[in-house]
Design a protein around this motif. Structure first.
Motif, PDB file in Angstrom:
ATOM      1  N   HIS A 248       0.569  -1.272   0.087  1.00  0.00           N
ATOM      2  CA  HIS A 248       0.050   0.019   0.058  1.00  0.00           C
ATOM      3  C   HIS A 248       0.701   1.274   0.137  1.00  0.00           C
ATOM      4  O   HIS A 248       0.400   2.274  -0.354  1.00  0.00           O
ATOM      5  CB  HIS A 248      -0.938  -0.089   1.329  1.00  0.00           C
ATOM      6  N   GLY A 249       2.211   1.238   0.269  1.00  0.00           N
ATOM      7  CA  GLY A 249       2.964   2.283   0.205  1.00  0.00           C
ATOM      8  C   GLY A 249       3.185   3.078  -1.045  1.00  0.00           C
ATOM      9  O   GLY A 249       2.846   2.475  -2.112  1.00  0.00           O
ATOM     10  N   GLN A 250       3.794   4.171  -0.892  1.00  0.00           N
ATOM     11  CA  GLN A 250       3.970   4.948  -2.256  1.00  0.00           C
ATOM     12  C   GLN A 250       5.314   5.753  -2.070  1.00  0.00           C
ATOM     13  O   GLN A 250       5.684   6.365  -1.074  1.00  0.00           O
ATOM     14  CB  GLN A 250       2.719   5.801  -2.404  1.00  0.00           C
ATOM     15  N   ARG A 251       6.018   5.991  -3.111  1.00  0.00           N
ATOM     16  CA  ARG A 251       7.229   6.684  -3.115  1.00  0.00           C
ATOM     17  C   ARG A 251       7.231   7.555  -4.211  1.00  0.00           C
ATOM     18  O   ARG A 251       6.778   7.250  -5.536  1.00  0.00           O
ATOM     19  CB  ARG A 251       8.385   5.599  -3.103  1.00  0.00           C
ATOM     20  N   ILE A 252       8.062   8.848  -4.024  1.00  0.00           N
ATOM     21  CA  ILE A 252       8.172   9.785  -4.885  1.00  0.00           C
ATOM     22  C   ILE A 252       9.728   9.815  -5.139  1.00  0.00           C
ATOM     23  O   ILE A 252      10.501   9.964  -4.121  1.00  0.00           O
ATOM     24  CB  ILE A 252       7.640  11.035  -4.840  1.00  0.00           C
ATOM     25  N   SER A 253      10.225   9.849  -6.420  1.00  0.00           N
ATOM     26  CA  SER A 253      11.748  10.362  -6.571  1.00  0.00           C
ATOM     27  C   SER A 253      11.728  11.656  -7.458  1.00  0.00           C
ATOM     28  O   SER A 253      10.798  11.692  -8.747  1.00  0.00           O
ATOM     29  CB  SER A 253      12.220   9.154  -7.093  1.00  0.00           C
ATOM     30  N   VAL A 254      12.693  12.714  -7.454  1.00  0.00           N
ATOM     31  CA  VAL A 254      12.772  13.619  -8.098  1.00  0.00           C
ATOM     32  C   VAL A 254      14.107  13.400  -8.862  1.00  0.00           C
ATOM     33  O   VAL A 254      15.213  13.359  -8.215  1.00  0.00           O
ATOM     34  CB  VAL A 254      12.687  14.925  -7.497  1.00  0.00           C
ATOM     35  N   LEU A 255      14.075  13.418 -10.232  1.00  0.00           N
ATOM     36  CA  LEU A 255      15.343  13.257 -10.915  1.00  0.00           C
ATOM     37  C   LEU A 255      15.719  14.407 -11.710  1.00  0.00           C
ATOM     38  O   LEU A 255      14.935  15.268 -12.235  1.00  0.00           O
ATOM     39  CB  LEU A 255      15.101  12.335 -12.013  1.00  0.00           C
TER      40      LEU A 255
END
Length: 523
Positions: A248-255
């Motif tokens: 259920h988790g969620q991750r954001i990455s900024v490239l």
């Protein structure tokens, strides 16, 4: 016609009025299927602006090159928030409602639409993300603002692909190995940034853990790849990658490939869902954190740093206490309370002046009052009485009659709520809010977030303005981002504050008794 003003000490201190128009309408709630009351406001001319406000719910405002485009953008925003505005029975912008209802539903988001939107909104505030599709494998997509492309290199989510790069095959092999969580095995996304002219790869990222989902729930709408354009670096290629981790988790990455060619410059992981808002110069991210007892708390993160705020632009405002009521004003206040308790609608209407101010877009009068509040319907009467009850509970400001500096006479007057009349005439009333006693100013839009302060009764707050000059809102979550005394930033529950320019009631003493000359919202 009666005029609407708010004297703190004299009529000369009244806030300036504009050409805004307002119309009482209802909204169809998507979650409940029931109609709820609200208001629509608009401004046409050099500035075209439309705003929809659901009472005790979200609001959305938009501007456009003309009134039609502003209406379409504002309507789309409030629909995304879960409420469809219903056309007025006989009022403003009826033609635009008809056009909106006859228009075909918008197609699902396609990458080319994001590119066009990003190009148009280059270096402007982007208030939300459109729904993304699961990224297409090995396809180069151009950045809208820089001579580079981004390419998703796997895993391939196409179910027809049987190669070792196939997500379906990886899951199947995990299932064959007896992995009990085979459906949620990490499928590390690989993203490359390519120089458009030469085809040279300038950066490549293997983003540890996670996979993209395309379900209708579990916040999958946010999963995907999104180009990011900031006003501080309008020609620099940047990419946001959002995916699910675990069940259920969620991750954001900024490239940011020109700054780091192998690692994200920012990452955040939520135990449950992410909330994301783009600013002109960065991101605001809300992450759910698992709490004790199975609950959750929210944290607010900022990239690249906390949003700046010009404290000097919003001086602290301390409202004076309301003066005591004169015997005549006290008797009229008691009469109003008796009418409200008895739900005596004819008795209330009899107190209105013949040209009572109802909205800034109409001609006023008792007939317009009844039509505006839809007093011929149960819903309209319920909304009206709830509004009157709230005004009476907030209390009144009594201004004694006399003469102004020019020698002109003015009558004794009372204003509900009292803080509207107490507002300084030289202070900006737009986006000002008055707090309920003991309202909590929190560090994030969540009831479990740390309490920064307990607000005193009638504490003045300002809706935080973003770089585009619009008020920063989290109303879809039931919260408002505000600036409190001393320039402190925080969040308050929407139901714990009252907009200064919300509905107010003004009454004057005449030769034949007290009369209500205005029952109006806006300015």
């Amino acid at each position: 016609m009666a005029t609407d003003h708010a004297p703190a000490q004299s009529p000369a201190q009244s806030p300036a009025q504009s050409d805004d128009s307002y119309e009482r309408i209802s909204f169809l709630g998507h979650a409940t299927g029931e109609e709820v009351p609200g208001v629509m406001g608009w401004r046409e001319g050099a500035e075209n602006r439309v705003v929809f406000q659901v009472w005790d719910g979200p609001s959305f405002a938009a501007e456009g090159v003309d009134l039609a485009s502003a209406f379409a953008a504002a309507r789309a925003g409030i629909v995304r928030a879960g409420f469809t505005p219903q056309p007025p029975v006989d009022g403003g912008l009826g033609d635009l409602f008809t056009e909106a209802e006859s228009a075909a539903p918008p197609p699902r988001f396609q990458p080319v639409l994001w590119l066009l939107a990003a190009a148009i909104l280059l270096a402007l505030l982007i208030p939300l993300l459109a729904r993304a599709e699961v990224p297409e494998w090995n396809k180069r997509i151009p950045f809208p603002n820089a001579p580079y492309d981004y390419r998703y290199e796997g895993p391939n989510y196409d179910s027809r692909d049987g190669s070792r790069n196939s997500a379906a095959r990886m899951r199947h092999e995990a299932k064959e190995r007896g992995d009990p969580d085979w459906l949620n095995i990490p499928l590390d996304p690989i993203v490359a940034i390519v120089e458009r002219g030469s085809g040279r790869v300038i950066a490549r990222y293997r983003l540890e853990g996670g996979q993209f989902c395309d379900y209708e729930d579990d916040n999958c709408d946010l999963d995907g790849l999104f180009p990011l354009v900031l006003s501080t670096a309008p020609q620099e290629p940047m990419l946001i990658v959002v995916r699910h981790v675990g069940a259920h988790g969620q991750r954001i990455s900024v490239l940011r490939p020109l700054a780091d060619a192998t690692k994200p410059v920012f990452e955040a992981t939520a135990d449950f869902a992410l909330g994301l808002r783009l600013r002109r110069n960065g991101l605001d991210v809300i992450v759910d954190r698992a709490g004790s007892g199975g609950g959750a708390r929210k944290e607010m993160l900022h990239w690249p740093d906390a949003p700046a705020h010009d404290r000097a632009a919003l001086p602290d405002i301390i409202l004076p206490s309301a003066p005591p009521l004169s015997p005549s004003a006290s008797a009229f206040d008691a009469r109003l309370r008796g009418i409200a308790a008895a739900r005596d609608l004819p008795g209330f209407v009899a107190l209105l002046t013949d040209d009572v101010l109802v909205s800034f877009g109409g001609n006023g009068g008792k007939a317009e009052f009844s039509e505006y509040w839809r007093l011929d319907s149960d819903t309209g009467r319920k909304t009206f009485w709830a509004t009157l009850d709230r005004l009476l509970a907030q209390g009144t400001w009594n201004e004694a009659g006399g003469q102004d500096d020019d020698g002109d006479s003015f009558p004794q007057r009372i204003t509900y709520p009292w803080f509207f009349a107490a507002w300084p005439g030289d202070a900006d009333a737009e986006n000002a809010f008055i707090a309920d006693e003991d309202a909590a100013l929190r560090a994030a839009p969540d009831d479990g977030a740390p309490v920064l302060a307990r607000l005193s009764r009638a504490a003045v707050l300002h809706g935080r303005m973003d770089e585009g000059g619009e008020m920063s809102e989290w109303l879809g979550l039931g919260w408002l981002e505000v600036v409190a005394a001393g320039g402190a930033l925080g969040f308050v529950r929407h139901e714990d504050v009252t907009p200064l320019l919300d509905t107010r009631m003004l009454a004057v003493e005449t030769g034949t008794g007290w009369k209500i000359e205005a029952f109006v919202a806006g300015d």
